[in-house]
Scaffold this motif. Structure first.
Motif, PDB file in Angstrom:
ATOM      1  N   GLU A 279       3.967 -18.059  30.825  1.00  0.00           N
ATOM      2  CA  GLU A 279       2.964 -17.028  31.090  1.00  0.00           C
ATOM      3  C   GLU A 279       1.797 -17.222  30.126  1.00  0.00           C
ATOM      4  O   GLU A 279       1.849 -16.818  28.975  1.00  0.00           O
ATOM      5  N   GLY A 326      -4.397 -12.475  49.857  1.00  0.00           N
ATOM      6  CA  GLY A 326      -2.976 -12.345  49.591  1.00  0.00           C
ATOM      7  C   GLY A 326      -2.395 -13.497  48.800  1.00  0.00           C
ATOM      8  O   GLY A 326      -1.179 -13.691  48.782  1.00  0.00           O
ATOM      9  N   LEU A 327      -3.239 -14.266  48.141  1.00  0.00           N
ATOM     10  CA  LEU A 327      -2.779 -15.416  47.363  1.00  0.00           C
ATOM     11  C   LEU A 327      -2.994 -15.157  45.878  1.00  0.00           C
ATOM     12  O   LEU A 327      -3.956 -14.495  45.475  1.00  0.00           O
ATOM     13  N   VAL A 328      -2.100 -15.697  45.069  1.00  0.00           N
ATOM     14  CA  VAL A 328      -2.222 -15.571  43.620  1.00  0.00           C
ATOM     15  C   VAL A 328      -2.426 -16.958  43.018  1.00  0.00           C
ATOM     16  O   VAL A 328      -1.910 -17.950  43.534  1.00  0.00           O
ATOM     17  N   VAL A 330      -1.844 -20.065  40.612  1.00  0.00           N
ATOM     18  CA  VAL A 330      -0.725 -20.643  39.866  1.00  0.00           C
ATOM     19  C   VAL A 330      -1.156 -22.026  39.382  1.00  0.00           C
ATOM     20  O   VAL A 330      -1.669 -22.827  40.166  1.00  0.00           O
ATOM     21  N   PRO A 349       1.263 -17.662  48.118  1.00  0.00           N
ATOM     22  CA  PRO A 349       1.642 -16.297  48.510  1.00  0.00           C
ATOM     23  C   PRO A 349       2.413 -15.575  47.422  1.00  0.00           C
ATOM     24  O   PRO A 349       2.334 -14.347  47.307  1.00  0.00           O
ATOM     25  N   ALA A 350       3.162 -16.338  46.614  1.00  0.00           N
ATOM     26  CA  ALA A 350       3.924 -15.761  45.507  1.00  0.00           C
ATOM     27  C   ALA A 350       4.177 -16.854  44.484  1.00  0.00           C
ATOM     28  O   ALA A 350       4.115 -18.046  44.797  1.00  0.00           O
ATOM     29  N   VAL A 351       4.466 -16.470  43.269  1.00  0.00           N
ATOM     30  CA  VAL A 351       4.777 -17.445  42.226  1.00  0.00           C
ATOM     31  C   VAL A 351       6.156 -18.041  42.496  1.00  0.00           C
ATOM     32  O   VAL A 351       7.140 -17.293  42.641  1.00  0.00           O
ATOM     33  N   PRO A 352       6.270 -19.362  42.600  1.00  0.00           N
ATOM     34  CA  PRO A 352       7.584 -19.968  42.808  1.00  0.00           C
ATOM     35  C   PRO A 352       8.545 -19.624  41.672  1.00  0.00           C
ATOM     36  O   PRO A 352       8.131 -19.238  40.574  1.00  0.00           O
ATOM     37  N   LYS A 353       9.832 -19.811  41.952  1.00  0.00           N
ATOM     38  CA  LYS A 353      10.868 -19.541  40.956  1.00  0.00           C
ATOM     39  C   LYS A 353      11.376 -20.849  40.367  1.00  0.00           C
ATOM     40  O   LYS A 353      11.239 -21.925  40.965  1.00  0.00           O
ATOM     41  N   ASP A 356      12.863 -23.977  42.405  1.00  0.00           N
ATOM     42  CA  ASP A 356      12.201 -24.228  43.685  1.00  0.00           C
ATOM     43  C   ASP A 356      11.673 -25.663  43.727  1.00  0.00           C
ATOM     44  O   ASP A 356      11.320 -26.244  42.685  1.00  0.00           O
TER      45      ASP A 356
END
Length: 406
Positions: A279, A326-328, A330, A349-353, A356
């Motif tokens: 982060e 709707g995108l963030v 990264v 669309p979302a932060v991968p984990k 992944d």
């Protein structure tokens, strides 16, 4: 093996897409009468050289190792069906080589295994004449000079522009004698990079204007590489018409094109796993087991942001409004110690984990031939996709790293 059996990082080359590209290139050969060569500097995965040899006329090498690789691996096994390997007759396509300068100890072998040799200067031509001339006079070898048209069609990528000021590539018009030296039957220029047909036409018109007297002295010509023939929007019919016009006007026995990217364009991916998420003050930074510096050097050299499945380069997103889509943002980075080993910033669309798998596109060309083991990074596996099956062609390990160093 199945996709789920693959490890990361891995380069995956899609045989079906390679064949699609080759069909387009063969169509150009058939329609225009030209010959197309695989530029090995872009793609040297010799596991599928026999497939490529079914479609193209040969290869072009950037030095003795690539020339040897083509001599050993780029051929079609004629009459091989049902016969033991000892009875197979390999038909060997043309093997061309260009290098700005050759070592004397290399020239003898190059003359033995190559069909065409290109020289970057009159001095190099004459230095090696005692070696190449007997092969040329025996009809076993053709000789050409590379010229520099001093006509640039590129913008923003001087590192890839052979016509940039101070370029060491090709002989300028002012450096040529009134007539081509004895034994030279061809000319070569290579000025394009990921370009369509118009820059080629414009460059050839410049060659006609400035080197026109020499065109009547040669029997063949090589128009170089950088032709994005298999890319969307390339006007193949216009290219064919231009090549037919050149042949008819000058009566050339052969006209060559030597694309590398066009053979494997959009035919490869690189899969990588997310190892950690840091982060930082502006956005999440994902640490991958793939590296820009090690596994996709052009990302830093060009530079450019490679395509990523399911994501959009953040610069493109930001121009269209950013978060409201709707995108963030990264950031994708490597686990090397190089602070700038950043693959790119993407809108997702979302932060991968962690765990992944991410898939980068168009990774067959240049990535595999330019990768390295900086920081002791393992090289990715090389995998061939055939339908729904995956063949592990090569897995690299510690000994591949160690063996390079002592």
């Amino acid at each position: 093996m199945k996709y789920t059996d693959l490890k990361t990082p891995s380069y995956i080359v899609d045989e079906e897409k390679i064949r699609e590209n080759l069909e387009i290139l063969k169509g150009v050969q058939d329609s225009s009468g030209c010959k197309i060569l695989l530029a090995e500097k872009a793609f040297s995965m010799f596991r599928i050289y026999p497939l490529i040899a079914e479609y193209l006329s040969g290869t072009t090498a950037s030095g003795i190792y690539e020339a040897k690789l083509a001599h050993e691996e780029f051929h079609v096994n004629a009459g091989s069906e049902g016969k033991p390997e000892t009875e197979v007759n390999p038909t060997r396509p043309e093997n061309h080589v260009f290098e700005p300068a050759y070592k004397p100890e290399e020239m003898q072998e190059l003359c033995r295994i190559c069909t065409h040799i290109y020289f970057n200067s009159i001095a190099q031509l004459e230095l090696h004449r005692p070696i190449w001339e007997p092969y040329q006079k025996a009809g076993k070898l053709k000789i050409a000079l590379r010229i520099n048209p001093e006509f640039s069609t590129q913008e923003g990528h001087e590192i890839y522009d052979p016509c940039s000021p101070g370029s060491r590539l090709g002989i300028r018009r002012s450096q040529l004698p009134a007539h081509l030296p004895e034994g030279v039957t061809g000319l070569h220029f290579h000025t394009l990079c990921e370009q369509k047909e118009q820059p080629l036409i414009d460059t050839f018109r410049s060659v006609e204007e400035n080197f026109g007297s020499y065109l009547s002295e040669i029997s063949w010509i090589n128009l170089g590489g950088g032709h994005h023939i298999t890319a969307e929007g390339y006007d193949v019919e216009r290219l064919n018409g231009f090549l037919r016009e050149v042949r008819e006007r000058y009566g050339f026995e052969d006209i060559y094109l030597e694309p590398g990217e066009a053979v494997a364009l959009n035919a490869g991916t690189l899969i990588a796993s997310v190892l950690d998420i840091v982060e930082t003050e502006d956005m999440p930074t994902l640490i991958l087991d793939a590296s820009a510096a090690c596994h996709m050097p052009d990302v830093l050299e060009m530079p450019y942001t490679p395509p990523l499945f399911g994501a959009v380069p953040w610069a493109d997103v930001a121009e269209d409004g950013g978060p409201e889509k709707g995108l963030v943002p990264v950031r994708l980075a490597a686990r090397t110690c190089l602070a700038g080993d950043i693959i790119g910033i993407y809108g997702m669309p979302a932060v991968p984990k962690v765990g992944d798998i991410l898939t980068f596109g168009d990774m067959a060309i240049y990535s595999m031939v330019k990768n390295n083991t900086f920081n002791g990074m393992a090289l990715p596996d090389i995998v061939l996709k055939q339908g729904e099956e995956y063949e592990l062609v090569k897995r690299f390990g510690y000994q591949d790293f160690k063996g390079r160093l002592s």
